[in-house]
Write an enzyme that holds these catalytic residues in place. Sequence first.
Site, PDB file in Angstrom:
ATOM      1  CG  LEU A  25      -2.104  -1.040   1.719  1.00 18.28           C
ATOM      2  CD1 LEU A  25      -2.492  -0.920   2.988  1.00 18.28           C
ATOM      3  CD2 LEU A  25      -2.921  -0.702   0.435  1.00 18.28           C
ATOM      4  CG  HIS A  26       2.409   3.344  -2.914  1.00 21.07           C
ATOM      5  ND1 HIS A  26       2.401   2.036  -3.768  1.00 21.07           N
ATOM      6  CD2 HIS A  26       2.747   4.104  -3.859  1.00 21.07           C
ATOM      7  CE1 HIS A  26       2.316   2.494  -5.062  1.00 21.07           C
ATOM      8  NE2 HIS A  26       2.485   3.815  -5.260  1.00 21.07           N
ATOM      9  NE  ARG A  27      -2.073   3.919  -6.392  1.00 20.75           N
ATOM     10  CZ  ARG A  27      -1.045   4.468  -7.008  1.00 20.75           C
ATOM     11  NH1 ARG A  27      -1.103   5.993  -7.123  1.00 20.75           N
ATOM     12  NH2 ARG A  27      -0.099   3.754  -7.746  1.00 20.75           N
TER      13      ARG A  27
END
Length: 371
Positions: A206-208
């Site tokens: 996850l990085h958005r």
Amino acid sequence: MLKVINVVGARPNFMKVAPIVEAMRGRADEFASLVVHTGQHYDAEMSDHFFRDLQLPDPDVYLDVRGGSHAAQTALVMQRFEPIVLAEKPDWVVVVGDVNSTLACALVCAKLGVPVAHVEAGLRSRDRTMPEEINRILTDQISDLLLTPSVDADENLRREGIAPERIRFVGNVMIDSLRANLERAARSDVRERTGVANADYAVVTLHRPSNVDDPIVLRGILSALEHIAARLPIVFPVHPRTRATLETMRAKEAENSVALSQIIFIEPLGYLDFLRLYSGARLVLTDSGGIQEETTWLGIPCLTLRENTERPVTIELGTNVLVGTSAEAITREAFAALELPPASGQRPQIPLWDGRAAPRVLDALLEASKF
Ligand code: UD1
């Protein structure tokens, strides 16, 4: 002989540029290739390990731009890239993907009248709140040669009024890297190191910003992961952006965050370790663009924790399912995917995701240089 500057800036660029640079080195009578690294990503785990794993030559020029607001980062890349282009006078600049460095370098070239080719052109999520969507639209508008990974991308570009002679369907360079490195990745001991060898496990990334910057949104996603982790171990390599939010949350939740101990949080992995990890997973949950494609090519079920994707071919022909970000939907879809028999090793066939996209990029550059 064509002199080409290949630009890299952030993690998802390295595996796209590596096969292009390698192909250029193999055709040294036709191409003189330079690598410019903007330094948008600079941690060892986000950058150096990828050069090593992908056997990319050290950058010829390092711009050391680092973080900052989007405006500051984009502006600083432009300011530092312009003198390089003026000094080197390349025949082409190749930019890949959709990060801030991609747009910044393309814009410098457009203003200087230096031909620029965009690899992975034409992808559209139709969500302009995504910084990458803005980068894609603008980079495509100002690039001279648009090299697309899938036919939907060609259609998107034509619909935006881009002349068909600027568009070439070359396939997916990231799949070149994946195919070329599968065997080397098999030597990684990452599954042993994380304690999931010989077990069913899931992998999460996850990085958005829309998923990880707001602690309330991230908490919702984590609560779904906790449910899933009760069924099978989850390995979660944590991006620096996500780590920053997790640290604030941990400080607040210290007393009652019991279930999170079921999730195996680790530092971001290099290319080979990560390939080894997800290629053995029962299920992948991600908000990344590239991982939707990599899991599709391998035939591994992927749940995309977003409302839209710029890579519809991974849904239409591949293994990807868009599930959004509600905890309930993520949990439900994950359990549904786990009910299905494990991936049979059957790989979906996506046109031109054949490991030979990079040579086609080179051919397109040569052909476009004739006019
Ligand atoms: C960028 C790309 C995104 C891509 C992602 C992959 C843009 C607009 N976004 O997002 O498309 O999917 O990379 O990772 O270009 N940081 C570090 N060390 C690093 C890199 C970043 O600590 O090596 C920190 C930065 O200081 C910043 C945060 O992580 O606080 C985000 O970095 P940034 O480059 O702005 O964007 P990403 O979220 O990584």
